[in-house]
Design an enzyme around this catalytic site. Structure first.
Site, PDB file in Angstrom:
ATOM      1  N   HIS A  33       0.839  -1.205   0.000  1.00  0.00           N
ATOM      2  CA  HIS A  33       0.000   0.000   0.000  1.00  0.00           C
ATOM      3  C   HIS A  33       0.875   1.256   0.000  1.00  0.00           C
ATOM      4  O   HIS A  33       0.586   2.224  -0.699  1.00  0.00           O
ATOM      5  CB  HIS A  33      -0.851   0.077   1.281  1.00  0.00           C
ATOM      6  CG  HIS A  33      -1.836  -1.035   1.436  1.00  0.00           C
ATOM      7  ND1 HIS A  33      -1.740  -1.980   2.429  1.00  0.00           N
ATOM      8  CD2 HIS A  33      -2.960  -1.328   0.737  1.00  0.00           C
ATOM      9  CE1 HIS A  33      -2.760  -2.818   2.341  1.00  0.00           C
ATOM     10  NE2 HIS A  33      -3.513  -2.452   1.325  1.00  0.00           N
ATOM     11  N   GLN A  69      -0.782  -4.302  -8.588  1.00  0.00           N
ATOM     12  CA  GLN A  69      -0.883  -5.387  -9.573  1.00  0.00           C
ATOM     13  C   GLN A  69      -1.135  -6.741  -8.911  1.00  0.00           C
ATOM     14  O   GLN A  69      -1.582  -7.685  -9.556  1.00  0.00           O
ATOM     15  CB  GLN A  69       0.391  -5.453 -10.412  1.00  0.00           C
ATOM     16  CG  GLN A  69       0.252  -6.389 -11.621  1.00  0.00           C
ATOM     17  CD  GLN A  69       1.568  -6.870 -12.146  1.00  0.00           C
ATOM     18  OE1 GLN A  69       2.435  -6.031 -12.435  1.00  0.00           O
ATOM     19  NE2 GLN A  69       1.752  -8.169 -12.277  1.00  0.00           N
ATOM     20  N   LYS A  70      -0.855  -6.835  -7.606  1.00  0.00           N
ATOM     21  CA  LYS A  70      -1.087  -8.128  -6.936  1.00  0.00           C
ATOM     22  C   LYS A  70      -2.523  -8.599  -7.152  1.00  0.00           C
ATOM     23  O   LYS A  70      -2.785  -9.757  -7.385  1.00  0.00           O
ATOM     24  CB  LYS A  70      -0.783  -8.033  -5.445  1.00  0.00           C
ATOM     25  CG  LYS A  70      -0.589  -9.382  -4.826  1.00  0.00           C
ATOM     26  CD  LYS A  70      -0.916  -9.393  -3.378  1.00  0.00           C
ATOM     27  CE  LYS A  70      -2.362  -9.728  -3.232  1.00  0.00           C
ATOM     28  NZ  LYS A  70      -2.974  -9.606  -1.992  1.00  0.00           N
ATOM     29  N   ASP A  71      -3.458  -7.655  -7.080  1.00  0.00           N
ATOM     30  CA  ASP A  71      -4.863  -7.984  -7.351  1.00  0.00           C
ATOM     31  C   ASP A  71      -5.123  -7.694  -8.832  1.00  0.00           C
ATOM     32  O   ASP A  71      -5.844  -6.755  -9.184  1.00  0.00           O
ATOM     33  CB  ASP A  71      -5.774  -7.165  -6.447  1.00  0.00           C
ATOM     34  CG  ASP A  71      -5.571  -7.536  -4.988  1.00  0.00           C
ATOM     35  OD1 ASP A  71      -5.830  -8.701  -4.647  1.00  0.00           O
ATOM     36  OD2 ASP A  71      -5.143  -6.677  -4.201  1.00  0.00           O
ATOM     37  N   SER A  83      -2.227  -8.160   3.385  1.00  0.00           N
ATOM     38  CA  SER A  83      -2.688  -8.088   4.777  1.00  0.00           C
ATOM     39  C   SER A  83      -2.978  -9.488   5.300  1.00  0.00           C
ATOM     40  O   SER A  83      -2.929  -9.734   6.502  1.00  0.00           O
ATOM     41  CB  SER A  83      -3.957  -7.242   4.859  1.00  0.00           C
ATOM     42  OG  SER A  83      -3.737  -6.017   4.203  1.00  0.00           O
TER      43      SER A  83
HETATM   44  O1  PAF Z   1      -7.826  -3.926  -2.832  1.00  0.00           O
HETATM   45  C1  PAF Z   1      -8.473  -3.596  -1.818  1.00  0.00           C
HETATM   46  O2  PAF Z   1      -7.930  -3.407  -0.735  1.00  0.00           O
HETATM   47  C2  PAF Z   1      -9.988  -3.466  -1.923  1.00  0.00           C
HETATM   48  O3  PAF Z   1     -10.514  -4.423  -2.769  1.00  0.00           O
HETATM   49  C3  PAF Z   1     -10.455  -2.062  -2.306  1.00  0.00           C
HETATM   50  C4  PAF Z   1     -10.001  -1.702  -3.712  1.00  0.00           C
HETATM   51  C5  PAF Z   1      -9.913  -1.043  -1.324  1.00  0.00           C
HETATM   52  C6  PAF Z   1     -11.975  -1.989  -2.279  1.00  0.00           C
HETATM   53  O4  PAF Z   1     -12.473  -2.257  -1.012  1.00  0.00           O
END
Ligand code: PAF
Length: 280
Positions: free
Chosen positions: A37, A148-150, A186
């Site tokens: 993050h 990019q992880k998600d 997390s």
């Molecule tokens: O990637 C995340 O942490 C969540 O999916 C997001 C984009 C904050 C939406 O709740």
């Protein structure tokens, strides 16, 4: 740094900054901020005049039996990290603020959300897309930052913004990894020491996939078989899926080309980890 909890206050703040000719950036998060993050926050800080980080554990993206209740909540540490990085506003709405009448209306995407994560978590992306659109409407940022992880999340969010004419630039930044390659998440906190050691197999398998591609292998099935075999060497790992897909459409690749994406989802006990690499 301001902490804003109300939607109208947040909206008004952003409109005022925009009206003064400033660019506004948004890093949407569910808190429990880690280096992944923070790399988004640093980049957004460089690129935008005003920077908003949202912290909201969004209940609508958790399915029944998922980890909503135990999802880590570390608001004080998150606040400090944001303050240190020069964030202007921490937007931290409550559940009632975000969904005052309960969730009733959702953003549903037809196809992209049915595969990969969506196949295993059927209601996940309607929750993600709904909350992301709400955050974009409230904060009205020029740019919003995702990791990019998600990978699939970044694809579906970008498609939503395009399809619904949301005037925002979706920025997707590289995955930040632990020393052994495990993608920061997390959910890594849930792993036992033994599971944590073995979780390095996700990235090792993806690197192997990258090596095979670099050596000229183009048969997706062959690459996936090797990838799977590498993960299977970790006795605590249980594969949910291993896939190689085309970018943007997320359709399975048969012949792998540069730009295709290899993705894995693996359970360690009840903890589900995901990771991916773009092959080039
Ligand atoms: O990637 C995340 O942490 C969540 O999916 C997001 C984009 C904050 C939406 O709740």
């Amino acid at each position: 740094m301001k902490i804003i909890e109300s939607k109208p206050d947040m909206h008004e703040y952003s409109l005022r900054r925009r009206g003064e000719g400033n660019s506004v950036g948004l890093v949407p998060t569910m808190g429990a901020l880690h280096q992944g993050h923070l790399s988004l926050v640093r980049k957004a800080r460089q690129e935008c005049d005003f920077l908003v980080v949202s912290v909201f554990v969004n209940p609508t993206q958790f399915g029944p039996g998922e980890d909503l209740e135990k999802y880590p909540r570390t608001f004080e540490a998150d606040r400090r990290a944001c303050e240190e990085l020069g964030v202007d506003v921490l937007f931290a709405p409550s559940n009632d603020e975000m969904y005052p009448a309960g969730p009733e209306t959702y953003v549903v995407q037809e196809h992209l959300t049915k595969v990969l994560e969506g196949a295993s978590r059927p209601t996940h992306f309607r929750g993600v897309l709904t909350v992301v659109l709400k955050l974009l409407n409230i904060v009205v940022p020029h740019a919003a930052y995702f990791g990019q992880k998600d990978y699939q999340q970044s694809v579906v969010v970008r498609r939503m913004a395009a399809d619904l004419d949301v005037p925002v630039e979706i920025r997707v930044l590289p995955t930040v990894r632990e020393e052994d390659g495990l993608a920061m998440s997390s959910r890594n906190k849930y792993l036992s020491p033994e599971q944590r050691d073995q979780a390095a197999c996700l990235y090792e398998s993806l690197r192997l996939c990258g090596d095979l591609f670099a050596r000229g292998e183009r048969n997706a099935q062959k690459i996936k078989t090797e990838l799977q075999a590498r993960i299977d060497k970790a006795p605590l790992a249980r594969i949910d899926y291993v896939e190689i897909v085309k970018p943007n459409t997320l359709q399975p690749a048969e012949t792998v080309e540069s730009g295709d994406v290899a993705l894995v989802a693996v359970f360690f006990g009840t903890t589900r980890l995901i990771d991916n690499v773009i092959l080039s």
